[in-house]
Design an enzyme around this catalytic site. Structure first.
Site: not given
Length: 297
Positions: A217-219
């Site tokens: 995931s993106d952060w």
């Protein structure tokens, strides 16, 4: 992988699916897995420290590199970044960014190669080849249609099937030929579904394209336990908090998420670990990396 998976309890497997901290993944000494370290970014290797005493080499922005139309040069720049990554103890570089230039006002446009999907894909593949030839994982991002800075975290991109295929998915599809070890799922949604829970992760990326890497995931983009658990997301970053943990264990126990889905995610993380030298007791930075000659063309 089967033997390693069988050695882990459900709780141990689920623990591996969320980061240990902002940049690192959990270690699991029982199977010889050390922590895997990630780092930004496309124009350099930040490393784990935000400190002027730990400087990083700064390379031309991807936009400037794309203006050369030179795949060989992009590949050599990526090799230099691999050397930097290993110098900083980094296994996984969160690059290249292969979203499209939709507006010159986008705050992160400099991280992307071009407005042209074909040029972006070819140069992105060169970047992946150079980086991974030196044992550092590339993370191709942000999958997919994350091309707006406005409402970046919550935008729902409504994209027709032809435009999705011919513009937004095409760079990722071209880069698959280089075999990237990781892909990052974006913050935004596409056609009503947030990307960390999108059917595109399994249906296109993993099934249609036959890709065997890790979807990270993106952060803080992972939002739902069951939705992300059943989708193609493999790793929720950062950690140690997040939507999985005990909640995902409970979802497996009650049948909302299959343990087979968890096993597939863990197997992909273990495959990444083997590729970067983090499985079997290898020290961080153990994979080979050589400095690129500054005079080479």
């Amino acid at each position: 992988m089967e033997e390693l998976l069988s050695a882990l309890s459900l709780e141990q497997k689920v623990r591996l699916l969320t980061g240990a901290d902002f940049w690192s993944l959990h270690a699991e000494p029982a199977i010889g897995l050390r922590a895997i370290v990630t780092s930004d970014g496309p124009a350099g290797v930040r490393g784990r420290l935000w400190d002027e005493r730990d400087p990083s080499a700064n390379v031309p922005s991807p936009t400037a590199l794309a203006a050369t139309w030179d795949e060989r040069r992009v590949e050599r720049v990526a090799r230099l970044l691999a050397y930097e990554a290993r110098r900083k103890g980094v296994d996984v570089l969160l690059a290249p960014t292969v979203n499209l230039h939709r507006s010159p006002l986008g705050g992160r446009v400099f991280e992307c190669f071009s407005e042209d999907p074909y040029l972006t894909g070819m140069l992105g593949a060169a970047f992946v080849r150079g980086l991974q030839a030196e044992g550092v994982a590339a993370t191709v991002k942000h999958f997919v249609a994350n091309d707006s800075e406005t409402e970046r975290f919550t935008l729902d991109a409504r994209v027709g099937s032809r435009a999705l295929r011919e513009l937004y998915l095409l760079p990722f599809e071209l880069i698959m030929a280089a075999g990237p070890w990781a892909v990052m799922a974006a913050y935004n949604g596409v056609n009503g579904v947030t990307m960390t829970e999108s059917p595109l992760l399994n249906a296109v990326l993993k099934d249609e394209w036959g890709w065997d890497g890790v979807v990270v995931s993106d952060w803080m983009a992972a939002r739902g336990t069951v939705g992300a658990g059943n989708a193609g997301l493999d790793l929720a970053m950062p950690g140690p908090s997040g939507p999985w943990g005990d909640a995902l264990v409970a979802a497996v126990r009650d049948g909302s998420v299959s343990e087979a889905a968890v096993d597939d995610k863990v197997a992909r993380i273990l495959r990444l670990a083997a590729r970067v030298g983090a499985l079997g007791g290898a020290a961080a930075g153990a994979a080979p990396a050589t400095a690129a000659s500054p005079t080479a063309t």
